[in-house]
Design a protein around this motif. Structure first.
Motif, PDB file in Angstrom:
ATOM      1  N   GLU A  57       0.831  -1.206   0.000  1.00  0.00           N
ATOM      2  CA  GLU A  57       0.000   0.000   0.000  1.00  0.00           C
ATOM      3  C   GLU A  57       0.867   1.259   0.000  1.00  0.00           C
ATOM      4  O   GLU A  57       0.568   2.227  -0.689  1.00  0.00           O
ATOM      5  CB  GLU A  57      -0.960   0.017   1.181  1.00  0.00           C
ATOM      6  N   GLY A  58       1.958   1.249   0.752  1.00  0.00           N
ATOM      7  CA  GLY A  58       2.882   2.387   0.744  1.00  0.00           C
ATOM      8  C   GLY A  58       3.528   2.582  -0.613  1.00  0.00           C
ATOM      9  O   GLY A  58       3.702   3.714  -1.075  1.00  0.00           O
ATOM     10  N   VAL A  59       3.864   1.478  -1.284  1.00  0.00           N
ATOM     11  CA  VAL A  59       4.420   1.553  -2.641  1.00  0.00           C
ATOM     12  C   VAL A  59       3.387   2.175  -3.574  1.00  0.00           C
ATOM     13  O   VAL A  59       3.703   3.087  -4.355  1.00  0.00           O
ATOM     14  CB  VAL A  59       4.860   0.149  -3.123  1.00  0.00           C
ATOM     15  N   ALA A  60       2.154   1.700  -3.507  1.00  0.00           N
ATOM     16  CA  ALA A  60       1.097   2.240  -4.367  1.00  0.00           C
ATOM     17  C   ALA A  60       0.875   3.722  -4.097  1.00  0.00           C
ATOM     18  O   ALA A  60       0.712   4.519  -5.030  1.00  0.00           O
ATOM     19  CB  ALA A  60      -0.196   1.456  -4.158  1.00  0.00           C
ATOM     20  N   ARG A  61       0.895   4.110  -2.842  1.00  0.00           N
ATOM     21  CA  ARG A  61       0.709   5.526  -2.481  1.00  0.00           C
ATOM     22  C   ARG A  61       1.838   6.376  -3.052  1.00  0.00           C
ATOM     23  O   ARG A  61       1.595   7.468  -3.570  1.00  0.00           O
ATOM     24  CB  ARG A  61       0.630   5.682  -0.966  1.00  0.00           C
ATOM     25  N   THR A  62       3.063   5.884  -2.977  1.00  0.00           N
ATOM     26  CA  THR A  62       4.213   6.612  -3.524  1.00  0.00           C
ATOM     27  C   THR A  62       4.079   6.779  -5.030  1.00  0.00           C
ATOM     28  O   THR A  62       4.355   7.855  -5.575  1.00  0.00           O
ATOM     29  CB  THR A  62       5.526   5.877  -3.169  1.00  0.00           C
ATOM     30  N   ILE A  63       3.636   5.724  -5.714  1.00  0.00           N
ATOM     31  CA  ILE A  63       3.444   5.794  -7.160  1.00  0.00           C
ATOM     32  C   ILE A  63       2.344   6.803  -7.491  1.00  0.00           C
ATOM     33  O   ILE A  63       2.513   7.642  -8.396  1.00  0.00           O
ATOM     34  CB  ILE A  63       3.115   4.406  -7.742  1.00  0.00           C
ATOM     35  N   LEU A  64       1.233   6.740  -6.774  1.00  0.00           N
ATOM     36  CA  LEU A  64       0.151   7.700  -7.008  1.00  0.00           C
ATOM     37  C   LEU A  64       0.628   9.135  -6.820  1.00  0.00           C
ATOM     38  O   LEU A  64       0.293  10.014  -7.624  1.00  0.00           O
ATOM     39  CB  LEU A  64      -1.029   7.413  -6.075  1.00  0.00           C
ATOM     40  N   MET A  65       1.394   9.389  -5.778  1.00  0.00           N
ATOM     41  CA  MET A  65       1.904  10.742  -5.546  1.00  0.00           C
ATOM     42  C   MET A  65       2.837  11.174  -6.674  1.00  0.00           C
ATOM     43  O   MET A  65       2.779  12.316  -7.127  1.00  0.00           O
ATOM     44  CB  MET A  65       2.584  10.837  -4.185  1.00  0.00           C
ATOM     45  N   ALA A  66       3.683  10.255  -7.160  1.00  0.00           N
ATOM     46  CA  ALA A  66       4.578  10.575  -8.273  1.00  0.00           C
ATOM     47  C   ALA A  66       3.795  10.893  -9.544  1.00  0.00           C
ATOM     48  O   ALA A  66       4.248  11.660 -10.387  1.00  0.00           O
ATOM     49  CB  ALA A  66       5.547   9.415  -8.523  1.00  0.00           C
ATOM     50  N   LEU A  67       2.608  10.311  -9.675  1.00  0.00           N
ATOM     51  CA  LEU A  67       1.750  10.557 -10.829  1.00  0.00           C
ATOM     52  C   LEU A  67       0.845  11.775 -10.642  1.00  0.00           C
ATOM     53  O   LEU A  67       0.016  12.073 -11.489  1.00  0.00           O
ATOM     54  CB  LEU A  67       0.897   9.317 -11.107  1.00  0.00           C
ATOM     55  N   GLY A  68       0.996  12.446  -9.505  1.00  0.00           N
ATOM     56  CA  GLY A  68       0.202  13.637  -9.250  1.00  0.00           C
ATOM     57  C   GLY A  68      -1.204  13.345  -8.780  1.00  0.00           C
ATOM     58  O   GLY A  68      -2.075  14.212  -8.829  1.00  0.00           O
ATOM     59  N   ARG A  69      -1.436  12.127  -8.312  1.00  0.00           N
ATOM     60  CA  ARG A  69      -2.755  11.745  -7.806  1.00  0.00           C
ATOM     61  C   ARG A  69      -2.725  11.785  -6.287  1.00  0.00           C
ATOM     62  O   ARG A  69      -1.724  11.459  -5.669  1.00  0.00           O
ATOM     63  CB  ARG A  69      -3.115  10.323  -8.244  1.00  0.00           C
ATOM     64  N   ASP A  70      -3.838  12.156  -5.698  1.00  0.00           N
ATOM     65  CA  ASP A  70      -3.964  12.175  -4.252  1.00  0.00           C
ATOM     66  C   ASP A  70      -4.320  10.770  -3.787  1.00  0.00           C
ATOM     67  O   ASP A  70      -5.425  10.289  -4.089  1.00  0.00           O
ATOM     68  CB  ASP A  70      -5.046  13.164  -3.840  1.00  0.00           C
ATOM     69  N   PRO A  71      -3.423  10.098  -3.070  1.00  0.00           N
ATOM     70  CA  PRO A  71      -3.733   8.737  -2.641  1.00  0.00           C
ATOM     71  C   PRO A  71      -4.882   8.655  -1.640  1.00  0.00           C
ATOM     72  O   PRO A  71      -5.423   7.578  -1.402  1.00  0.00           O
ATOM     73  CB  PRO A  71      -2.425   8.237  -2.025  1.00  0.00           C
ATOM     74  N   GLU A  72      -5.302   9.779  -1.080  1.00  0.00           N
ATOM     75  CA  GLU A  72      -6.414   9.799  -0.130  1.00  0.00           C
ATOM     76  C   GLU A  72      -7.752  10.069  -0.810  1.00  0.00           C
ATOM     77  O   GLU A  72      -8.795   9.965  -0.193  1.00  0.00           O
ATOM     78  CB  GLU A  72      -6.175  10.865   0.943  1.00  0.00           C
ATOM     79  N   SER A  73      -7.698  10.437  -2.099  1.00  0.00           N
ATOM     80  CA  SER A  73      -8.913  10.785  -2.817  1.00  0.00           C
ATOM     81  C   SER A  73      -9.826   9.581  -2.976  1.00  0.00           C
ATOM     82  O   SER A  73      -9.372   8.483  -3.264  1.00  0.00           O
ATOM     83  CB  SER A  73      -8.547  11.326  -4.205  1.00  0.00           C
ATOM     84  N   PRO A  74     -11.127   9.779  -2.825  1.00  0.00           N
ATOM     85  CA  PRO A  74     -12.050   8.664  -3.053  1.00  0.00           C
ATOM     86  C   PRO A  74     -12.045   8.207  -4.509  1.00  0.00           C
ATOM     87  O   PRO A  74     -12.513   7.144  -4.828  1.00  0.00           O
ATOM     88  CB  PRO A  74     -13.417   9.236  -2.646  1.00  0.00           C
ATOM     89  N   LEU A  75     -11.496   9.013  -5.408  1.00  0.00           N
ATOM     90  CA  LEU A  75     -11.388   8.621  -6.804  1.00  0.00           C
ATOM     91  C   LEU A  75     -10.214   7.688  -7.051  1.00  0.00           C
ATOM     92  O   LEU A  75     -10.129   7.075  -8.102  1.00  0.00           O
ATOM     93  CB  LEU A  75     -11.246   9.871  -7.701  1.00  0.00           C
ATOM     94  N   SER A  76      -9.301   7.604  -6.083  1.00  0.00           N
ATOM     95  CA  SER A  76      -8.174   6.694  -6.238  1.00  0.00           C
ATOM     96  C   SER A  76      -8.680   5.266  -6.206  1.00  0.00           C
ATOM     97  O   SER A  76      -9.588   4.942  -5.433  1.00  0.00           O
ATOM     98  CB  SER A  76      -7.142   6.904  -5.128  1.00  0.00           C
ATOM     99  N   PRO A  77      -8.088   4.403  -7.023  1.00  0.00           N
ATOM    100  CA  PRO A  77      -8.558   3.021  -7.069  1.00  0.00           C
ATOM    101  C   PRO A  77      -8.217   2.254  -5.802  1.00  0.00           C
ATOM    102  O   PRO A  77      -7.358   2.662  -5.025  1.00  0.00           O
ATOM    103  CB  PRO A  77      -7.788   2.431  -8.263  1.00  0.00           C
ATOM    104  N   THR A  78      -8.898   1.153  -5.606  1.00  0.00           N
ATOM    105  CA  THR A  78      -8.570   0.268  -4.500  1.00  0.00           C
ATOM    106  C   THR A  78      -7.145  -0.227  -4.690  1.00  0.00           C
ATOM    107  O   THR A  78      -6.776  -0.634  -5.781  1.00  0.00           O
ATOM    108  CB  THR A  78      -9.540  -0.924  -4.469  1.00  0.00           C
ATOM    109  N   LEU A  79      -6.351  -0.187  -3.659  1.00  0.00           N
ATOM    110  CA  LEU A  79      -4.939  -0.543  -3.768  1.00  0.00           C
ATOM    111  C   LEU A  79      -4.684  -2.020  -3.580  1.00  0.00           C
ATOM    112  O   LEU A  79      -3.604  -2.492  -3.849  1.00  0.00           O
ATOM    113  CB  LEU A  79      -4.126   0.266  -2.762  1.00  0.00           C
ATOM    114  N   SER A  80      -5.659  -2.781  -3.161  1.00  0.00           N
ATOM    115  CA  SER A  80      -5.430  -4.212  -2.975  1.00  0.00           C
ATOM    116  C   SER A  80      -5.622  -4.935  -4.302  1.00  0.00           C
ATOM    117  O   SER A  80      -6.458  -4.536  -5.096  1.00  0.00           O
ATOM    118  CB  SER A  80      -6.370  -4.779  -1.927  1.00  0.00           C
TER     119      SER A  80
END
Length: 108
Positions: free
Chosen positions: A84-107
């Protein structure tokens, strides 16, 4: 693929993070573990043997960055113990908010 590569592929495949990733992308003379070409983002998973190749990895990263790519590096342990931390880091690098409800399920 190694087990860490399989696990990371489960996170990034099929546009799950909102961007298309490919595996084993040729960026001559290198082959990136994963890349989102549209976003110019390369993801590398460093196994236990990479510790002795840090100078090579630094040159490779510098070369890819000179060509306009951003490079994220994760260890096998990162992917295996903190996906989950890896996915969050990738999302942040892509300019996406990992806390956003629009972010996909990370599992997977």
């Amino acid at each position: 693929m190694t087990e860490p590569e399989r696990r990371l592929w489960q996170i990034v495949r099929a546009g799950r993070l909102g961007f298309k990733f490919q595996r084993q992308v040729v960026l001559a003379p290198y082959i990136a573990d994963f890349a989102a070409r549209s976003e110019r983002l390369v993801i590398e998973i460093d196994g236990e043997t990479h510790g002795s190749d840090s100078a090579y990895d630094a040159r490779r990263t510098a070369d890819l960055e000179a060509r306009g790519y951003r490079v994220l590096r994760f260890t096998n342990a990162d992917v295996m113990t903190n996906p989950e931390g890896v996915a969050r880091t990738i999302l942040m690098a892509l300019g996406r908010d990992p806390e956003s409800p629009l972010s996909p399920t990370l599992s997977p």
